[in-house]
Design an enzyme around this catalytic site. Structure first.
Site, short mmCIF file in Angstrom:
data_model
loop_
_atom_site.label_atom_id
_atom_site.label_comp_id
_atom_site.label_asym_id
_atom_site.label_seq_id
_atom_site.Cartn_x
_atom_site.Cartn_y
_atom_site.Cartn_z
N HIS A 117 -10.86 -2.01 -7.34
CA HIS A 117 -11.26 -0.86 -6.52
C HIS A 117 -12.63 -0.31 -6.94
O HIS A 117 -13.19 0.55 -6.25
CB HIS A 117 -10.25 0.29 -6.66
CG HIS A 117 -8.89 -0.02 -6.10
ND1 HIS A 117 -8.71 -0.48 -4.81
CD2 HIS A 117 -7.64 0.06 -6.64
CE1 HIS A 117 -7.42 -0.66 -4.58
NE2 HIS A 117 -6.76 -0.36 -5.68
N ASP A 123 -3.37 -8.40 -4.80
CA ASP A 123 -2.88 -7.07 -5.17
C ASP A 123 -2.48 -6.37 -3.88
O ASP A 123 -3.12 -6.55 -2.84
CB ASP A 123 -4.00 -6.30 -5.88
CG ASP A 123 -3.52 -4.95 -6.40
OD1 ASP A 123 -3.29 -4.84 -7.61
OD2 ASP A 123 -3.38 -4.00 -5.58
N HIS A 160 -2.82 -3.51 -2.84
CA HIS A 160 -3.82 -2.58 -2.32
C HIS A 160 -5.10 -3.33 -1.97
O HIS A 160 -5.40 -4.38 -2.55
CB HIS A 160 -4.10 -1.49 -3.37
CG HIS A 160 -2.85 -0.79 -3.82
ND1 HIS A 160 -2.27 -1.01 -5.05
CD2 HIS A 160 -2.05 0.08 -3.17
CE1 HIS A 160 -1.16 -0.28 -5.14
NE2 HIS A 160 -1.00 0.39 -4.02
N ASP A 218 1.90 -5.80 -7.58
CA ASP A 218 2.50 -4.60 -7.00
C ASP A 218 3.04 -4.82 -5.59
O ASP A 218 3.48 -3.86 -4.95
CB ASP A 218 1.52 -3.41 -7.04
CG ASP A 218 0.09 -3.80 -6.78
OD1 ASP A 218 -0.16 -4.93 -6.34
OD2 ASP A 218 -0.80 -2.96 -7.03
ZN LIG Z 1 -2.69 -2.44 -6.56
#
Ligand SMILES: [Zn+2]
Length: 357
Positions: free
Chosen positions: A143, A180, A182, A268
């Site tokens: 991120h 991931d 996200h 995740d």
């Molecule tokens: Zn994540």
């Protein structure tokens, strides 16, 4: 069996997600105290390493630490002002460098170590000392923007390692596959206008960061067509990931012909994760990595590096990681099938809803 590297360092477990308070003089050889329980705790990562050890898999891997990334390595991706501010706060008691990006004393050094693990993994795979490698990097990186931390990420580990590898090894086509749960917004932003890095993100639609990760984001200028977002509806499960891999990721990689494939390896999307709802069991991570390795075998002599990103179920992340690293090493331990709480998921349920592309 493959020569699979495993890169980790104890200090990566010492990063904490909040500024230091209290009388204990942390720093140096005094581990920061964790304080209140936060989602991004070291436990899921530490327990992954523990399971590798207990299962006997760790003894089959080529284990390394690595030097922390130098400032010149960081400056290929991050702005001097950002690094200076991060360094100053870290040397005091810690602070906040962006949304959901607080940290404690010493985290600048722990983050440099995390980036260094990924850098060395790339180095050793590219020179042929290893067939492939896993970096247990923490804090994570996908991120992080050049001038702002975000979502538990403080340095862009994979872009830093890519720029170092381009500088040292002169490679010109690298693919990053980010599963991931996200969106990999930082990696996307850093390479958005470039064709020498293909970025692919498979993620739960509109999870984090909200409003990012749409299919219309294809790159710009020379990078047009070299960023691929695959947002999946919550609950999609194994079949959604099979669809994403077989219909989009594998063809895109085969078309691009990368010289190295890097996986931004979050766990995740597993069914027990408190931060997302993609309902995977550990065999899906075995499948995902096996398909990446299939493509890598054809395109780049099997050169694959996986860098750890998210994954917040302390109990289940270790089993997902074990499955994935066993796949990389082409070595299944005897203890795995007995101890995996979801090992009976040999026939995975079909996706309840189709994936969206
Ligand atoms: Zn994540």
């Amino acid at each position: 069996m493959k020569r699979t590297g495993f890169f980790s360092d104890e200090t990566c477990f010492w990063h904490v997600g909040q500024p230091h308070v209290g009388p204990l003089p942390v720093g140096g050889w005094v581990q920061p105290t964790a304080g209140a329980s936060l989602p991004e705790s070291p436990d899921s990562k530490r327990r992954l390493k523990s399971l590798l050890d207990v299962s006997g898999l760790l003894a089959e891997l080529v284990c390394h630490s690595a030097p922390a990334a130098y400032e010149e390595d960081l400056l290929r991706v991050h702005t001097p002002d950002y690094l200076a501010a991060f360094s100053v706060l870290s040397a005091a008691e810690g602070g906040t460098m962006g949304p959901q990006a607080s940290f404690g004393k010493g985290s600048y050094d722990y983050a440099r170590k995390s980036a260094g693990l990924v850098m060395r993994a790339l180095d050793m795979v590219l020179v042929g000392e290893l067939d492939n490698a896993y970096a247990l990097s923490r804090p994570p990186g996908h991120h992080c923007l050049p001038d702002q931390a975000m979502g538990f990420c403080f340095l862009a580990n994979i872009p830093i390692a890519i720029e170092a590898a381009r500088f040292r090894h002169g490679i010109s086509r690298i693919a990053v596959v980010d599963w991931d749960v996200h969106h990999g917004n930082g990696t996307e932003a850093i390479f958005y206008d470039r064709a020498d890095v293909l970025t692919i993100s498979i993620h739960q639609e509109n999870c984090f960061p909200a409003g990012f990760g749409g299919t219309e984001r294809r790159g710009v200028g020379a990078g047009t067509g070299y960023n691929i977002n695959i947002p999946l509806l919550p609950g999609g499960g194994h079949e959604a990931y099979v669809g994403a891999m077989e219909k989009i990721v594998v063809p895109a990689l085969m078309d691009y012909r990368p010289e190295l494939i890097i996986v931004a390896c979050g766990f995740d999307a597993n069914a027990f994760d408190p931060l997302a709802r993609m309902m995977l069991a550990s065999p899906t991570y075995r499948y995902l990595m096996s398909r990446i390795m299939d493509v890598a075998e054809i395109c780049c002599a099997g050169k694959v590096v996986a860098a750890h990103e998210g994954g917040y179920s302390e109990a289940y992340v270790p089993f997902c990681g074990q499955a994935l690293i066993e796949t990389m090493a082409d070595h299944k331990t005897a203890s795995w099938m007995r101890s995996n709480p979801l090992s009976h998921f040999s026939n995975l349920p079909p996706a309840s809803r189709p994936f969206r592309t």
